[in-house]
Enzyme design. Sequence first.
Site, PDB file in Angstrom:
ATOM      1  N   GLY A  59       0.851  -1.187   0.000  1.00 17.26           N
ATOM      2  CA  GLY A  59       0.000   0.000   0.000  1.00 17.26           C
ATOM      3  C   GLY A  59       0.882   1.230   0.000  1.00 17.26           C
ATOM      4  O   GLY A  59       2.061   1.145   0.342  1.00 17.26           O
ATOM      5  N   CYS A  87       5.325  -6.094   1.520  1.00 14.39           N
ATOM      6  CA  CYS A  87       5.674  -4.681   1.543  1.00 14.39           C
ATOM      7  C   CYS A  87       4.975  -3.959   2.702  1.00 14.39           C
ATOM      8  O   CYS A  87       5.281  -4.228   3.846  1.00 14.39           O
ATOM      9  CB  CYS A  87       5.385  -4.050   0.177  1.00 14.39           C
ATOM     10  SG  CYS A  87       6.207  -2.464  -0.014  1.00 14.39           S
ATOM     11  N   TYR A  88       3.995  -3.110   2.428  1.00 15.89           N
ATOM     12  CA  TYR A  88       3.313  -2.422   3.532  1.00 15.89           C
ATOM     13  C   TYR A  88       2.709  -3.440   4.503  1.00 15.89           C
ATOM     14  O   TYR A  88       2.747  -3.255   5.728  1.00 15.89           O
ATOM     15  CB  TYR A  88       2.220  -1.500   2.964  1.00 15.89           C
ATOM     16  CG  TYR A  88       1.417  -0.791   4.020  1.00 15.89           C
ATOM     17  CD1 TYR A  88       1.910   0.339   4.647  1.00 15.89           C
ATOM     18  CD2 TYR A  88       0.166  -1.288   4.413  1.00 15.89           C
ATOM     19  CE1 TYR A  88       1.182   0.976   5.640  1.00 15.89           C
ATOM     20  CE2 TYR A  88      -0.577  -0.658   5.398  1.00 15.89           C
ATOM     21  CZ  TYR A  88      -0.060   0.478   6.006  1.00 15.89           C
ATOM     22  OH  TYR A  88      -0.784   1.102   6.981  1.00 15.89           O
ATOM     23  N   HIS A 174       8.289  -7.446  -3.717  1.00 17.95           N
ATOM     24  CA  HIS A 174       6.989  -7.787  -4.307  1.00 17.95           C
ATOM     25  C   HIS A 174       7.079  -9.096  -5.093  1.00 17.95           C
ATOM     26  O   HIS A 174       7.538  -9.097  -6.240  1.00 17.95           O
ATOM     27  CB  HIS A 174       6.530  -6.663  -5.244  1.00 17.95           C
ATOM     28  CG  HIS A 174       6.052  -5.452  -4.513  1.00 17.95           C
ATOM     29  ND1 HIS A 174       4.772  -5.339  -4.038  1.00 17.95           N
ATOM     30  CD2 HIS A 174       6.699  -4.330  -4.149  1.00 17.95           C
ATOM     31  CE1 HIS A 174       4.640  -4.189  -3.414  1.00 17.95           C
ATOM     32  NE2 HIS A 174       5.803  -3.549  -3.468  1.00 17.95           N
ATOM     33  N   GLU A 176       4.704 -10.662  -6.418  1.00 17.98           N
ATOM     34  CA  GLU A 176       3.622 -10.772  -7.401  1.00 17.98           C
ATOM     35  C   GLU A 176       3.956 -10.157  -8.754  1.00 17.98           C
ATOM     36  O   GLU A 176       3.257 -10.395  -9.730  1.00 17.98           O
ATOM     37  CB  GLU A 176       2.335 -10.140  -6.835  1.00 17.98           C
ATOM     38  CG  GLU A 176       2.345  -8.614  -6.672  1.00 17.98           C
ATOM     39  CD  GLU A 176       3.014  -8.123  -5.384  1.00 17.98           C
ATOM     40  OE1 GLU A 176       3.841  -8.859  -4.823  1.00 17.98           O
ATOM     41  OE2 GLU A 176       2.712  -6.991  -4.961  1.00 17.98           O
ATOM     42  N   ASP A 233     -16.604 -11.611 -23.320  1.00 10.24           N
ATOM     43  CA  ASP A 233     -17.307 -11.736 -22.041  1.00 10.24           C
ATOM     44  C   ASP A 233     -18.768 -12.146 -22.213  1.00 10.24           C
ATOM     45  O   ASP A 233     -19.243 -13.078 -21.574  1.00 10.24           O
ATOM     46  CB  ASP A 233     -17.252 -10.414 -21.258  1.00 10.24           C
ATOM     47  CG  ASP A 233     -15.826  -9.936 -21.090  1.00 10.24           C
ATOM     48  OD1 ASP A 233     -14.909 -10.760 -21.255  1.00 10.24           O
ATOM     49  OD2 ASP A 233     -15.629  -8.742 -20.804  1.00 10.24           O
ATOM     50  N   LYS A 374     -10.079 -11.721 -16.966  1.00  9.54           N
ATOM     51  CA  LYS A 374     -10.261 -11.909 -18.407  1.00  9.54           C
ATOM     52  C   LYS A 374      -9.549 -13.176 -18.925  1.00  9.54           C
ATOM     53  O   LYS A 374     -10.104 -13.922 -19.728  1.00  9.54           O
ATOM     54  CB  LYS A 374      -9.681 -10.680 -19.130  1.00  9.54           C
ATOM     55  CG  LYS A 374     -10.026 -10.611 -20.591  1.00  9.54           C
ATOM     56  CD  LYS A 374     -11.134  -9.645 -20.791  1.00  9.54           C
ATOM     57  CE  LYS A 374     -11.485  -9.414 -22.217  1.00  9.54           C
ATOM     58  NZ  LYS A 374     -12.694  -8.582 -22.308  1.00  9.54           N
TER      59      LYS A 374
END
Length: 518
Positions: A59, A87-88, A174, A176, A233, A374
């Site tokens: 964050g 992180c945060y 991070h 991710e 979609d 997606k």
Amino acid sequence: MSKVQNHETVIILDFGSQYTQLIARRVREAGVYCEILPYNTPIETINGKSPRGLIFSGGPSSVYDATAPKPHPQLLESVDCPTLGICYGFQVFARELGGDVAASPNREFGYARLKVLDVTSRLFQGLPPELDVWMSHGDHVTEVPPGFHVTALTDDALNAMEDQSRGIYGVQFHPEVAHTPLGAQVLRNFLFSVCGCRGDWSPEAVIEEQVERIRGQLGDQGCVVSGLSGGVDSTVAAALVHRAVGDRQTCIFVDNGLLREGEFESTLALLRQSMKLNISGVRAGDRFLAALKGVTDPEEKRKRIGKVFIDVFEEEAGRLGDVGYLVQGTLYPDVIESISVRGPSAVIKSHHNVGGLPEKMNLKLIEPLRELFKDEVRLIGRELGVPEEILGRHPFPGPGLAVRILGDITEEKIRLVQAADRILDEELRLAELYHSVWQAFPVLLPVSTVGVMGDERTYERVIAIRAVTSVDGMTADWARLPHDLLARVSARIVSEIRGVNRVVYDISSKPPSTIEWE
Ligand code: XMP
């Protein structure tokens, strides 16, 4: 009880990081279902989902800010599963559990070399003793709380810690982001080795669950309508509902006169033939054109198109009689946007899907894709037999060519943009670059410029070509298409389309521009 609740679930608490969705994608890619919830979600709600693991996102705040988002003080001791702070999130653990966090003189941003100190740490299992990681933070942890030990360092600074007995793990880097090449393995280690997940989230499982859920919602009687646009979609949503209730679903495909050349006919034929969908095709181009006559303001165009769409849809649904449900292709990012810690994002363009329908028509909603990203929708579509031609299609905006014709809309301008679109599409496919770009399309500009053709002076229109690369449409870069390809597209547009004497290439990224011009 629905099978959905039997899924292994990991909860990601959002502390406002721009990467929160990425964490969710990595977890899903590992085959584990996860949900993003705001950082201040009540403990009972979290426990109600019986999570196998909890992840605190990063964050932008400093833990010292007066308004810094803080988890519920009893959260860690009240959940019965391992937690990972990123992180945060890591700093929050350190601060809340009795360690120390200090402000860095500069924000640390970019690559760092991580040295793993504790090779027995489950989080770093199977990883080399040193790895590249991506950092983006202002504060850093200077002292771990009692019971924790340091498991990794970057440049002698503390970068990861854990208390295995309490199942609490934290990393400053991070895992991710793609810039941490082995980060997905760190997350997988957390999911499988620490949390003991097995990975039961697969396209087949999603389909089975959704089919069961839709049947449960509709019972033995209810009829359902869905708005079909030929895009990924809406087609995958309709395919799922079809699998669940077959011909009790009627798909309504409206030709608003603003589609690509021949698209209404070809999409209708393709969907009827390959997916056996029950589709009612409605030609309403004249009504849309009449509503758009003389309108030049982009938002006004969108609103008018939305209004006519609702009118046409309502009339069609009315003809079908006993309809109680409407299918919408809402995706997970739309859902997160509205619940995240940042709150609903500011309206830049009022995107018109089938937005206004339910309220107005009193239909109950079926949203079989609302938990999916997606790329997951594409996987499910493939599993359901949705033709590749549809799954691989470039996104196309609801208001269609209306937002690619700047200024007022006329039939002549629509034909002109359709012709340019066909040429661009043909050349991109011939060059085998169609699937390398997120979107590519022509835009008709409301200006004329001087040219020369034969020996004659011309004063004609300009077409701009927009081609972008993107992962999710939220940010985008202009595509570095080969010059030879652009030269062929430009030459063909000017020679084959009467009324155009100039072609330009859009070299703007998003932000600050948007993908569509209106
Ligand atoms: P922008 O132009 O906002 O577009 O950068 C991001 C993505 O969304 C598509 N788009 C729309 N899709 N209705 C839609 O269904 C709309 O009104 C609309 N406007 C833009 C755009 O094509 C791009 O993929």
